[in-house]
Design a protein around this motif. Structure first.
Motif, PDB file in Angstrom:
ATOM      1  N   LYS A   1     -10.884 -60.619  10.423  1.00  0.00           N
ATOM      2  CA  LYS A   1     -10.278 -59.292  10.517  1.00  0.00           C
ATOM      3  C   LYS A   1     -10.724 -58.584  11.803  1.00  0.00           C
ATOM      4  O   LYS A   1      -9.905 -57.982  12.516  1.00  0.00           O
ATOM      5  N   VAL A   2     -12.015 -58.695  12.098  1.00  0.00           N
ATOM      6  CA  VAL A   2     -12.558 -58.062  13.315  1.00  0.00           C
ATOM      7  C   VAL A   2     -11.937 -58.697  14.552  1.00  0.00           C
ATOM      8  O   VAL A   2     -11.567 -58.010  15.512  1.00  0.00           O
ATOM      9  N   ARG A   3     -11.806 -60.027  14.506  1.00  0.00           N
ATOM     10  CA  ARG A   3     -11.238 -60.741  15.663  1.00  0.00           C
ATOM     11  C   ARG A   3      -9.770 -60.363  15.887  1.00  0.00           C
ATOM     12  O   ARG A   3      -9.343 -60.093  17.014  1.00  0.00           O
ATOM     13  N   CYS A   4      -9.013 -60.293  14.789  1.00  0.00           N
ATOM     14  CA  CYS A   4      -7.583 -59.974  14.920  1.00  0.00           C
ATOM     15  C   CYS A   4      -7.356 -58.507  15.281  1.00  0.00           C
ATOM     16  O   CYS A   4      -6.323 -58.174  15.862  1.00  0.00           O
ATOM     17  N   ALA A   5      -8.296 -57.639  14.931  1.00  0.00           N
ATOM     18  CA  ALA A   5      -8.172 -56.222  15.300  1.00  0.00           C
ATOM     19  C   ALA A   5      -8.152 -56.056  16.817  1.00  0.00           C
ATOM     20  O   ALA A   5      -7.551 -55.109  17.339  1.00  0.00           O
ATOM     21  N   GLU A   6      -8.785 -56.993  17.532  1.00  0.00           N
ATOM     22  CA  GLU A   6      -8.751 -56.948  19.006  1.00  0.00           C
ATOM     23  C   GLU A   6      -7.385 -57.379  19.525  1.00  0.00           C
ATOM     24  O   GLU A   6      -6.864 -56.808  20.481  1.00  0.00           O
ATOM     25  N   TYR A   7      -6.801 -58.418  18.887  1.00  0.00           N
ATOM     26  CA  TYR A   7      -5.486 -58.905  19.322  1.00  0.00           C
ATOM     27  C   TYR A   7      -4.358 -57.949  18.935  1.00  0.00           C
ATOM     28  O   TYR A   7      -3.352 -57.854  19.632  1.00  0.00           O
ATOM     29  N   PHE A   8      -4.538 -57.271  17.790  1.00  0.00           N
ATOM     30  CA  PHE A   8      -3.489 -56.376  17.271  1.00  0.00           C
ATOM     31  C   PHE A   8      -4.078 -54.981  17.026  1.00  0.00           C
ATOM     32  O   PHE A   8      -4.334 -54.593  15.882  1.00  0.00           O
ATOM     33  N   PRO A   9      -4.317 -54.230  18.102  1.00  0.00           N
ATOM     34  CA  PRO A   9      -5.012 -52.934  17.960  1.00  0.00           C
ATOM     35  C   PRO A   9      -4.212 -51.881  17.183  1.00  0.00           C
ATOM     36  O   PRO A   9      -4.780 -50.874  16.765  1.00  0.00           O
ATOM     37  N   TYR A  10      -2.908 -52.113  16.988  1.00  0.00           N
ATOM     38  CA  TYR A  10      -2.093 -51.123  16.265  1.00  0.00           C
ATOM     39  C   TYR A  10      -1.869 -51.524  14.800  1.00  0.00           C
ATOM     40  O   TYR A  10      -1.176 -50.823  14.070  1.00  0.00           O
ATOM     41  N   SER A  11      -2.457 -52.626  14.374  1.00  0.00           N
ATOM     42  CA  SER A  11      -2.229 -53.108  13.010  1.00  0.00           C
ATOM     43  C   SER A  11      -3.087 -52.347  12.005  1.00  0.00           C
ATOM     44  O   SER A  11      -4.320 -52.323  12.125  1.00  0.00           O
ATOM     45  N   THR A  12      -2.421 -51.740  11.025  1.00  0.00           N
ATOM     46  CA  THR A  12      -3.183 -51.053   9.960  1.00  0.00           C
ATOM     47  C   THR A  12      -3.848 -52.070   9.043  1.00  0.00           C
ATOM     48  O   THR A  12      -4.910 -51.786   8.471  1.00  0.00           O
ATOM     49  N   TYR A  13      -3.259 -53.261   8.898  1.00  0.00           N
ATOM     50  CA  TYR A  13      -3.847 -54.283   8.024  1.00  0.00           C
ATOM     51  C   TYR A  13      -5.232 -54.682   8.539  1.00  0.00           C
ATOM     52  O   TYR A  13      -6.191 -54.818   7.770  1.00  0.00           O
ATOM     53  N   PHE A  14      -5.342 -54.876   9.860  1.00  0.00           N
ATOM     54  CA  PHE A  14      -6.624 -55.276  10.458  1.00  0.00           C
ATOM     55  C   PHE A  14      -7.448 -54.067  10.918  1.00  0.00           C
ATOM     56  O   PHE A  14      -8.505 -54.239  11.521  1.00  0.00           O
ATOM     57  N   GLU A  15      -6.941 -52.848  10.660  1.00  0.00           N
ATOM     58  CA  GLU A  15      -7.627 -51.595  11.031  1.00  0.00           C
ATOM     59  C   GLU A  15      -7.961 -51.581  12.519  1.00  0.00           C
ATOM     60  O   GLU A  15      -9.102 -51.325  12.929  1.00  0.00           O
ATOM     61  N   GLY A  16      -6.925 -51.865  13.326  1.00  0.00           N
ATOM     62  CA  GLY A  16      -7.109 -51.846  14.776  1.00  0.00           C
ATOM     63  C   GLY A  16      -7.459 -50.458  15.279  1.00  0.00           C
ATOM     64  O   GLY A  16      -7.170 -49.441  14.639  1.00  0.00           O
ATOM     65  N   CYS A  17      -8.080 -50.414  16.475  1.00  0.00           N
ATOM     66  CA  CYS A  17      -8.617 -49.141  16.983  1.00  0.00           C
ATOM     67  C   CYS A  17      -7.532 -48.107  17.256  1.00  0.00           C
ATOM     68  O   CYS A  17      -7.796 -46.903  17.250  1.00  0.00           O
ATOM     69  N   HIS A  18      -6.290 -48.541  17.507  1.00  0.00           N
ATOM     70  CA  HIS A  18      -5.210 -47.588  17.786  1.00  0.00           C
ATOM     71  C   HIS A  18      -4.301 -47.346  16.578  1.00  0.00           C
ATOM     72  O   HIS A  18      -3.318 -46.621  16.687  1.00  0.00           O
ATOM     73  N   SER A  19      -4.586 -47.980  15.454  1.00  0.00           N
ATOM     74  CA  SER A  19      -3.712 -47.854  14.283  1.00  0.00           C
ATOM     75  C   SER A  19      -4.008 -46.569  13.518  1.00  0.00           C
ATOM     76  O   SER A  19      -5.089 -45.979  13.653  1.00  0.00           O
ATOM     77  N   SER A  20      -3.059 -46.162  12.681  1.00  0.00           N
ATOM     78  CA  SER A  20      -3.253 -44.948  11.887  1.00  0.00           C
ATOM     79  C   SER A  20      -4.324 -45.146  10.821  1.00  0.00           C
ATOM     80  O   SER A  20      -4.808 -44.175  10.239  1.00  0.00           O
ATOM     81  N   ALA A  21      -4.728 -46.416  10.556  1.00  0.00           N
ATOM     82  CA  ALA A  21      -5.798 -46.679   9.581  1.00  0.00           C
ATOM     83  C   ALA A  21      -7.167 -46.372  10.163  1.00  0.00           C
ATOM     84  O   ALA A  21      -8.134 -46.160   9.426  1.00  0.00           O
ATOM     85  N   SER A  22      -7.260 -46.349  11.499  1.00  0.00           N
ATOM     86  CA  SER A  22      -8.540 -46.059  12.148  1.00  0.00           C
ATOM     87  C   SER A  22      -8.742 -44.544  12.228  1.00  0.00           C
ATOM     88  O   SER A  22      -7.875 -43.829  12.733  1.00  0.00           O
ATOM     89  N   PRO A  23      -9.883 -44.029  11.742  1.00  0.00           N
ATOM     90  CA  PRO A  23     -10.088 -42.566  11.744  1.00  0.00           C
ATOM     91  C   PRO A  23     -10.170 -41.970  13.144  1.00  0.00           C
ATOM     92  O   PRO A  23      -9.946 -40.790  13.338  1.00  0.00           O
ATOM     93  N   ASN A  24     -10.471 -42.818  14.155  1.00  0.00           N
ATOM     94  CA  ASN A  24     -10.619 -42.296  15.525  1.00  0.00           C
ATOM     95  C   ASN A  24      -9.337 -42.411  16.355  1.00  0.00           C
ATOM     96  O   ASN A  24      -9.335 -42.044  17.522  1.00  0.00           O
ATOM     97  N   SER A  25      -8.255 -42.933  15.757  1.00  0.00           N
ATOM     98  CA  SER A  25      -7.030 -43.114  16.543  1.00  0.00           C
ATOM     99  C   SER A  25      -6.366 -41.765  16.808  1.00  0.00           C
ATOM    100  O   SER A  25      -6.559 -40.798  16.075  1.00  0.00           O
ATOM    101  N   ALA A  26      -5.543 -41.748  17.866  1.00  0.00           N
ATOM    102  CA  ALA A  26      -4.833 -40.512  18.237  1.00  0.00           C
ATOM    103  C   ALA A  26      -3.920 -40.053  17.108  1.00  0.00           C
ATOM    104  O   ALA A  26      -3.796 -38.863  16.818  1.00  0.00           O
TER     105      ALA A  26
END
Length: 901
Positions: free
Chosen positions: A837-862
């Motif tokens: 999950k951590v590895r794929c979050a880097e490849y897919f930063p907008y994925s809510t499933y993997f809680e990517g850094c830019h996804s709406s699932a990430s509390p720090n996303s825009a």
């Protein structure tokens, strides 16, 4: 009919029949009661009264009366005919045919019964019976045009086109000087075109062309005449005449792609696969350059060359095609160009071309090589096109940066928000996608398409309550949810069913999938009225096409999705039955017999009370809905809105088998059909049927990961079975022993060797590696850590390309999610799942499933920060007790203007 009655009652009986035909049901009922007062056992009157009651939605009384009437007068063709009509109204066509045949034994020359029988035979595709009945009708009434046409069509459907032609020619011989009445010229022209199409079907091309020229003055539809003529000329090899005629057709409609295809065939420059030689490409290019001069306003003549041109020629043609459309601002430009992405190298050329156009417009305000200034909107539409291009190539960060720039440039264009929503969906952020789709919807509340797209995004994000609330904005007042069902809104029901399935609500999911299946049953029934209408109106070619379409109806993609969804629900229901039932059985087993009895009585009383309340509500709603004819306009209350009764099936796998058989019949070339077949028959312990599914998978795609998975699983399961004891088991065993050597993947190999051989062929593919690891774990559970390591050692390689911006990687989001589920569920390694999950979050930063850094699932996303702010500013809404304030937009553009990627 009513012959055994005195004159006064006989006239009353005629009134019943007339009232039934004119839909004056109350009047007919009154006349029937008057006869039955004096002759209470008169069978025909009882039957007609039953038929009238059936039209007033009183079915149980209707059947009782008709059966009573038939019992009183078994030798009346009227009673049998009425019984058949009753069955027909309930779609019991086979029973209706039996009744009609019984009626014809009593009165073999009754035209009404013969006509009704022929309609049912056409509906049920009893083609030999249809021919026979139509012949009988023609014999009884040879001066009726419809009987001649019906007899001809019956032979055509029964694969006897030559006989159909002979019948039509015999009919033409009955006309005065072969000339139809003035008011039947259109119908006669249609009949002639049908006859010519039959001659073409028989292979009599010369005769068909001769007949066409001979009857030219009598064919009213001149466009179809020309199209039929050119089709025959090309088939006969008269290519010069065909070319001239295609050019004439192009002058009438220069945007018809079929005419260009036909012209290419006539000049010998058409290939099905589109793989033209350089010489052919040059000749095609010169052909279309001359056509462009003739049809300057045609878009087709400029678009078609993009399919066959290569390299520099393609770039030049694409440049001249794209520029005016960007200036004009055509939102569908990317959809028009999207098929070119399947041609090797063309996507890279398009990318370089559009980037050059963007750079030139940004720097100088005009296209390269031009001095005329472009309007400001051209830059916005160029960015819009680029965003869709990068979205198609899987470069979501660049796509989002381009669409954000376009929104900043012109924040009032709805299409920009819709495309941003689509990009976010592909990137894996379904919640943000739904929010932007809602933003687009709020910008134009009168646009049904934008509303529907928003609803679809909400359902993909599993926001079902909010989606329902949004969808009903475009339905009639009243029972709005049922309106969506009445409108046969299948995309909504499928998306809703899939959402419920993901959430584990199998009852509601099944209800939605089965609703789609019912729509297809209704569409099949809807053809019934056309069997007589098309013969009367003489739309014979279209009628035959419609029947062929109906025969292939269940191969449609929506039916496939619905049936596959229903099968998955039943399989899941079999694997994990509803807990509530099991718990209730447990609780009941602990009670004393007297307590059990009281409990059951309470349950029965509660069910009866609920049923009575539903009936009262139904009666209240229908009290005002009774028409003058006496027919009630009742909308039945749904007794099972949540699909709970659908979950109470005794054998879910048997229910699933019904839908699987439809898929096997209508979608035999779909991999999914045979995957479901394997899953189902494995659970039912139907070994040979499971083997059949495996062989079908190997036939369709032997190298597919799922085909390999099913093959090894099957023979591993067979290997772990006990030795055969009964004769049937020995027979099955002998079939398996005979079949295994014929499978090339297993020929003289153990299952481990077959698995290793499969890996050698596909060592760089993620899904093939995952299939190998899963099979390794199944064959030897002690090698689980090796299987996990093997999945984790997979590398996400960069795809080689000539693009100007950013790399494209091989892995896609759907595959990575499937691998994560494999690690967590099948291989049962939570730590490996977390690492993946951590590895794929880097490849897919907008994925809510993997809680990517830019996804709406990430509390720090825009997006999350923006959502928190909008929650503080706006009131939260609640739909059916579900808080949707966090997922709904306030409809203000200002809320999103600071969102940057």
């Amino acid at each position: 009919m009513g012959a055994s009655l005195p004159p006064k009652e006989a006239n009353l009986f005629k009134l019943i029949v007339k009232s039934y035909e004119t839909k004056q049901y109350k009047k007919g009922l009154k006349a029937a009661d008057a006869i039955l007062k004096k002759f209470p056992d008169h069978g025909e009157t009882l039957s007609m009264k039953g038929l009238t009651l059936n039209c007033m939605d009183r079915k149980s009384e209707a059947y009782e009366l008709v059966r009573q009437g038939l019992k009183n007068d078994l030798k009346s063709h009227v009673c049998w005919h009425v019984y058949g009509l009753l069955y027909r109204s309930d779609r019991e066509y086979r029973e209706a045919i039996k009744c009609y045949r019984n009626a014809l034994r009593i009165d073999p020359d009754n035209i009404e019964i013969l006509r009704d029988l022929s309609l049912l035979q056409a509906q049920m595709r009893d083609l030999s019976g249809f021919v026979e009945t139509r012949q009988q009708l023609l014999t009884l009434k040879p001066n009726h045009r419809m009987n001649w046409i019906g007899f001809s069509v019956a032979h055509h459907l029964n694969s006897n086109s030559f006989k159909a032609v002979e019948i039509l020619e015999a009919y033409e011989g009955t006309l005065d000087e072969d000339h139809p009445p003035e008011n039947e010229r259109c119908e006669h022209g249609e009949m002639l075109l049908y006859k010519i199409s039959l001659l073409e079907e028989c292979g009599f091309l010369e005769r068909a062309l001769e007949e066409l020229h001979k009857k030219e003055s009598k064919i009213v539809d001149k466009l179809v005449y020309k199209e039929q003529e050119v089709s025959l000329l090309v088939k006969l090899g008269h290519l010069d005449e065909g070319e001239a005629l295609y050019r004439a057709l192009l002058s009438m409609n220069p945007d018809n792609y079929r005419y260009y295809e036909g012209l290419q065939k006539c000049v010998g420059l058409y290939l099905e696969d589109g793989q033209y030689s350089p010489d052919q490409i040059d000749r095609l290019d010169s052909l279309y350059k001359t056509l462009v001069q003739q049809y300057k306003w045609s878009s087709a003549v400029k678009r078609i060359p993009l399919d066959f041109l290569q390299g520099g020629q393609f770039r030049e043609a694409a440049d001249s095609y794209i520029r005016p459309l960007l200036t004009k601002g055509v939102p569908s430009l990317f959809s028009d160009l999207s098929s070119l992405y399947n041609h090797p190298g063309k996507a890279d050329i398009l990318e370089q071309l559009i980037l050059e156009l963007e750079h030139s417009i940004r720097m100088s305000g005009h296209y390269p090589g031009r001095t005329d200034k472009e309007p400001p909107s051209t830059l916005m539409w160029t960015l819009f096109l680029l965003a869709q291009h990068y979205d198609r190539r899987g470069q979501y960060e660049i796509a989002l940066s381009k669409i954000d720039e376009a929104i900043e440039h012109t924040p009032t264009v709805i299409d920009l928000y819709s495309v941003k929503s689509r990009i976010l969906k592909h990137a894996g952020d379904l919640v943000a996608a739904a929010a932007f789709a809602d933003e687009a919807r709020c910008m134009d509340l009168a646009d049904r398409y934008v509303n529907s797209e928003c609803v679809k995004r909400m359902l993909q994000a599993d926001q079902v309550a909010l989606a329902e609330k949004t969808a009903v904005l475009f339905t009639k007042d009243g029972d709005q949810h049922n309106n969506l069902h009445d409108m046969q809104c299948m995309w909504y029901e499928l998306a809703s069913g899939e959402s419920y399935f993901r959430q584990g609500d199998l009852g509601r999911a099944l209800k939605k999938f089965l609703a789609v299946e019912k729509h297809y049953a209704d569409i099949t029934e809807d053809q019934f009225d056309f069997h007589s209408y098309c013969l009367r109106k003489m739309t014979l070619r279209t009628y035959v096409e419609m029947l062929k379409f109906q025969d292939q109806l269940h191969s449609h993609a929506y039916f496939h999705k619905a049936a596959a969804g229903a099968i998955r629900c039943y399989i899941k229901l079999h694997d994990s039955p509803p807990k509530s039932t099991a718990e209730e059985d447990d609780n009941m087993s602990k009670l004393l017999p007297s307590q059990k009895k009281k409990m059951r009585q309470k349950q029965r009383k509660a069910e009866a009370r609920a049923k009575k309340e539903a009936e009262e509500k139904n009666e209240e709603s229908s009290a005002s809905g009774v028409s003058k004819s006496g027919k009630r306009h009742v909308k039945p209350v749904d007794p099972d809105p949540n699909g709970e009764k659908l979950l109470q099936v005794e054998d879910p796998l048997s229910e699933a088998t019904k839908y699987l058989k439809l898929l096997q019949k209508n979608s035999p070339d779909s991999l999914e059909t045979h995957l479901l077949s394997f899953e189902l028959y494995t659970r039912k312990q139907k070994i040979l049927l499971a083997l059949q599914a495996v062989k079908q998978l190997l036939r369709l795609d032997a190298e597919h990961p799922d085909s390999h998975r099913c093959l090894i699983k099957f023979f591993h399961k067979v290997g772990s079975m006990n030795a055969p004891v009964t004769d049937s088991e020995k027979l099955i065993w002998s079939v398996l022993e005979a079949e295994r050597p014929t499978i090339s993947q297993l020929h003289e190999k153990s299952l481990f060797e077959a698995n290793n051989s499969f890996l050698e062929k596909h060592k760089d593919s993620l899904m093939h590696r995952a299939a190998f690891a899963e099979i390794l774990h199944i064959l030897d559970s002690n090698r689980k850590s090796e299987a996990v390591k093997f999945v984790e050692d997979s590398t996400n390689n960069i795809v080689p390309r000539n693009g100007a911006l950013g790399p494209i990687r091989e892995w896609n989001l759907t595959d990575c999610i499937a691998v994560h589920k494999l690690l967590e569920t099948v291989l049962a390694d939570q730590d490996a799942g977390l690492r993946w999950k951590v590895r794929c979050a880097e490849y897919f930063p907008y994925s809510t499933y993997f809680e990517g850094c830019h996804s709406s699932a990430s509390p720090n996303s825009a997006f999350s920060q923006l959502r928190k702010n909008s929650e503080n500013e706006s009131l939260n809404h609640s739909v059916d007790g579900q808080n949707v304030g966090s997922i709904t937009s306030n409809g203000k553009l200002e809320a999103f203007k600071d969102l940057t990627i």
